[in-house]
Design an enzyme around this catalytic site. Structure first.
Site, PDB file in Angstrom:
ATOM      1  N   LYS A 112       0.840  -1.200   0.000  1.00 57.93           N
ATOM      2  CA  LYS A 112       0.000   0.000   0.000  1.00 57.93           C
ATOM      3  C   LYS A 112       0.875   1.250   0.000  1.00 57.93           C
ATOM      4  O   LYS A 112       1.874   1.319   0.723  1.00 57.93           O
ATOM      5  CB  LYS A 112      -0.910  -0.023   1.226  1.00 57.93           C
ATOM      6  CG  LYS A 112      -1.946   1.105   1.287  1.00 57.93           C
ATOM      7  CD  LYS A 112      -2.826   0.918   2.518  1.00 57.93           C
ATOM      8  CE  LYS A 112      -3.843   2.031   2.697  1.00 57.93           C
ATOM      9  NZ  LYS A 112      -4.687   1.840   3.901  1.00 57.93           N
ATOM     10  N   SER A 193      -9.416   1.987   3.383  1.00 62.24           N
ATOM     11  CA  SER A 193      -8.560   2.731   2.484  1.00 62.24           C
ATOM     12  C   SER A 193      -7.619   1.852   1.664  1.00 62.24           C
ATOM     13  O   SER A 193      -7.021   2.322   0.696  1.00 62.24           O
ATOM     14  CB  SER A 193      -7.741   3.753   3.272  1.00 62.24           C
ATOM     15  OG  SER A 193      -6.882   3.111   4.198  1.00 62.24           O
ATOM     16  N   SER A 217      -9.943  -0.497   7.338  1.00 63.03           N
ATOM     17  CA  SER A 217      -9.276  -0.270   6.060  1.00 63.03           C
ATOM     18  C   SER A 217      -8.588  -1.488   5.463  1.00 63.03           C
ATOM     19  O   SER A 217      -8.169  -1.448   4.312  1.00 63.03           O
ATOM     20  CB  SER A 217      -8.268   0.876   6.193  1.00 63.03           C
ATOM     21  OG  SER A 217      -8.945   2.103   6.329  1.00 63.03           O
TER      22      SER A 217
END
Length: 518
Positions: A112, A193, A217
């Protein structure tokens, strides 16, 4: 409709148009690509690598080819690592020398883009304010994965700033990467996210990805893309060199196609880090999480069913009821729990996140290279205003502004909220387990993915089982439990602090039972 705004030049150099050409004639490459597309288990991929059926270079080229072929619609990958093939070739050479680094040796992994890597790739958190944030630092969690033999394939798109900028945000959208599409329906959200990590693995671009979670997330993108995702106990995995929101709640977490894949990944990721005091006990609690998955039976296990977390969506509830029948068929003893609430928890959590966002982000930004001109949250707010056309075409930054107005970590209101959020939620989970004499708690993770909406933002539907584990810092595992009209929904397993081993064993037993019944 998915959108991709303009991309800075340094990112364009690494995106799909610049990916290396690959030979489709090589049988190893073809087999590796098929394994990626089919979601073959990491253990099976590693067996192919060991047997010489294909090489790490074949597998990495196949992943790059998958990104080139598919990510134009998904927008799940912000940048590929220009050193990925070099790493893969080095892995192959080490294997030929008889060296073994672990079950992730030669496996390409996506990271990420709020987690630093030492490669020539920026860590942007999806914001143009960090387009020059090339730190040449590996976050310890990345260093641990490299030490375990993983190939760092690239960086995934995310909800900008990990979805903490606005209450009207669009999950999966960032100014750097555009809007991530759900791997099962591109018109729908991939959730945030860690949206890019979820969509990329679900679409077969890579076997594994790292996400981060403050509240939902990792588990939400896993649930809505049909993956397994684990939010570990806060303190099991280092947060150093991860763009922060809240030191009370932030943690990286593994995402994969199966429980065994996630268990293998967590074994490499976990560990103490002297620069993150929360991880002081991690080495004591980390384990070989994949070792005993097959030795666990659901027969006679008492499981708490969080009835108040099922939500109002009858279709998700129906899938959950079928899941309960599967658990019963395996001999599990289900105990209904009708009240898991904690009064005032939402307000306390928001206070904690706002105060810690300012303090933690200011500390992080101060450590970035001099080319990064945004050295504080106030600087980021000013940057967004100056670049509103690119940064704020759909939603504003009222949460950033709210955080900037906070009074710091010594503020009595913050201290009171922090104590309430963590202690009350931890006590609630502990008491639910003890009073009902159950080992784990279960509930639907979320409902099915909603339609992405660039006008009104996220339209949350169905249940959400993330808050208690998020605020307590306790672990939370989401495992696929079925689908609502073709859209995946996940089953949450929640347990006490340091109970990753138990959650993974329970999740694996359910996963295998579901496969048998399916």
């Amino acid at each position: 409709m998915c959108v991709r705004p303009f991309l800075p030049g340094f990112l364009a150099a690494f995106l799909v148009g610049a990916l290396p050409l690959v030979s489709h004639a090589a049988s190893g490459f073809v087999m590796a690509k098929a394994d990626l597309a089919n979601g073959t288990a990491v253990s099976a991929i590693e067996a192919h690598l060991t047997a010489g059926d294909y090489s790490a270079e074949d597998l990495t080229r196949a992943a790059l080819d998958q990104i080139k072929a598919k990510d134009g619609k998904l927008h799940s990958v912000i940048a590929v690592n220009p050193d990925a093939l070099t790493q893969a070739k080095a892995s192959d050479a080490a294997r030929k020398r008889g060296e073994r680094f672990g079950p992730l040796m030669g496996i390409p992994i996506l990271i990420k883009d709020n987690i630093e890597t030492l490669d020539e790739v920026a860590t942007t958190a999806g914001s143009l304010a960090l387009k020059d944030n090339i730190t040449h630092r590996d976050a310890p969690v990345v260093a641990n994965l490299r030490a375990g033999g993983a190939i760092i394939l690239g960086k995934t798109n995310l909800s900008e700033w990990a979805n903490i900028r606005s209450t009207h945000s669009i999950s999966g959208w960032s100014a750097v990467g555009g809007l991530v599409a759900n791997a099962h329906d591109p018109a729908r959200t991939a959730c945030g996210s860690s949206s890019g990590s979820g969509a990329a693995v679900a679409a077969g671009l890579a076997p594994l990805a790292v996400g981060t979670e403050t509240d939902g997330s990792v588990t939400c993108p896993a649930s809505m893309n049909g993956l397994v995702g684990l939010k570990p106990t806060v303190g099991l995995v280092s947060r150093t060199y991860v763009v922060p929101i809240s030191h009370s709640q932030d943690t990286p977490g593994p995402m994969g196609r199966s429980v065994s894949d996630v268990a293998l990944m967590l074994s490499a990721m976990a560990g103490s880090d002297a620069t993150d005091m929360a991880t002081a006990e991690a080495n004591v609690h980390k384990a070989d999480y994949a070792a005993a998955l097959t030795g666990y039976s659901l027969n006679g296990r008492r499981i708490g069913v969080l009835r108040d977390q099922i939500g109002n969506d009858p279709k998700t509830a129906a899938v959950f009821e079928l899941t309960l029948q599967t658990l019963k068929s395996q001999g599990a003893v289900l105990v209904d729990i009708h009240d898991s609430s904690v009064e005032g928890l939402g307000d306390s959590e928001m206070t904690v996140m706002m105060v810690e966002l300012k303090a933690d982000l200011n500390d992080y930004l101060a450590s970035t290279p001099s080319l990064v001109k945004t050295r504080s949250l106030a600087d980021v707010i000013a940057f967004n205003k100056a670049h509103a056309a690119e940064e704020m075409p759909y939603f504003q930054q009222e949460l950033f502004e709210q955080a900037e107005a906070t009074k710091g970590l010594a503020d009595p209101d913050y201290l009171k909220a922090a104590a309430h959020a963590k202690t009350a939620s931890a006590l609630r989970i502990d008491s639910l387990l003890q009073e009902n004499d159950v080992e784990v708690l279960i509930a639907p993770t979320y409902g099915p993915a909603w339609l992405s909406d660039l006008v009104y933002g996220d339209q949350y539907t169905g249940p959400s089982a993330t808050q208690l584990s998020a605020t307590s810092g306790y672990p939370h595992l989401s495992v696929p439990m079925g689908a609502v009209q073709g859209l995946p929904v996940g089953l949450s397993f929640i347990g006490p602090k340091w109970s990753e081993f138990l959650l993974l064993k329970a999740g694996y037993a359910y996963e295998q039972a579901r496969k048998t019944q399916k």
